[in-house]
Design an enzyme around this catalytic site. Structure first.
Site, PDB file in Angstrom:
ATOM      1  N   LEU A   1      16.086   8.620 -29.408  1.00 39.98           N
ATOM      2  CA  LEU A   1      16.215   7.191 -29.641  1.00 39.98           C
ATOM      3  C   LEU A   1      14.880   6.458 -29.613  1.00 39.98           C
ATOM      4  O   LEU A   1      14.809   5.334 -30.062  1.00 39.98           O
ATOM      5  CB  LEU A   1      17.150   6.579 -28.601  1.00 39.98           C
ATOM      6  CG  LEU A   1      18.620   6.971 -28.692  1.00 39.98           C
ATOM      7  CD1 LEU A   1      19.390   6.402 -27.527  1.00 39.98           C
ATOM      8  CD2 LEU A   1      19.203   6.554 -30.010  1.00 39.98           C
ATOM      9  N   THR A  47       6.637  14.096 -23.641  1.00 43.53           N
ATOM     10  CA  THR A  47       7.906  14.601 -23.114  1.00 43.53           C
ATOM     11  C   THR A  47       7.682  15.961 -22.457  1.00 43.53           C
ATOM     12  O   THR A  47       6.639  16.578 -22.619  1.00 43.53           O
ATOM     13  CB  THR A  47       8.960  14.740 -24.233  1.00 43.53           C
ATOM     14  OG1 THR A  47       8.468  15.642 -25.216  1.00 43.53           O
ATOM     15  CG2 THR A  47       9.264  13.400 -24.883  1.00 43.53           C
ATOM     16  N   LYS A  51       4.023  16.934 -19.980  1.00 38.07           N
ATOM     17  CA  LYS A  51       3.575  15.866 -19.079  1.00 38.07           C
ATOM     18  C   LYS A  51       2.415  16.274 -18.175  1.00 38.07           C
ATOM     19  O   LYS A  51       1.473  15.506 -17.986  1.00 38.07           O
ATOM     20  CB  LYS A  51       4.746  15.354 -18.253  1.00 38.07           C
ATOM     21  CG  LYS A  51       5.780  14.612 -19.100  1.00 38.07           C
ATOM     22  CD  LYS A  51       6.953  14.195 -18.255  1.00 38.07           C
ATOM     23  CE  LYS A  51       7.965  13.422 -19.069  1.00 38.07           C
ATOM     24  NZ  LYS A  51       7.539  12.091 -19.431  1.00 38.07           N
TER      25      LYS A  51
END
Length: 86
Positions: A1, A47, A51
């Protein structure tokens, strides 16, 4: 999203930018970051599983990011220096 949310928000405020999803393998992560720098990207979100690697690549970070040991966002500060953020 994330692309939908970020691109909608940028259009709404009239920001000239685009949020692109890029799939990057662990073995290509450092090289990809170098290429994004050459392409003049101003920032990106990170992501899992990248990280911790992002923070190693750009260790200049907020105190909380350093304490956690993982970055969510990498961006160029006002001087053009890459920073890790949460």
């Amino acid at each position: 999203l994330s692309p939908l949310l970020h691109n909608t928000a940028m259009r709404k405020i009239g920001y000239n930018g685009v949020y692109l999803p890029l799939r990057v393998t662990l073995d290509q992560f450092d090289r990809t970051l170098d290429e994004l720098e050459e392409l003049k990207f101003r920032g990106y979100s990170v992501t899992i599983p990248h990280k911790e690697a992002a923070l190693r690549k750009y260790p200049q970070a907020e105190e909380i990011v350093a304490a956690i040991g993982a970055a969510n966002t990498i961006y160029r500060d006002s001087t053009g220096f890459w920073r890790s953020d949460n």
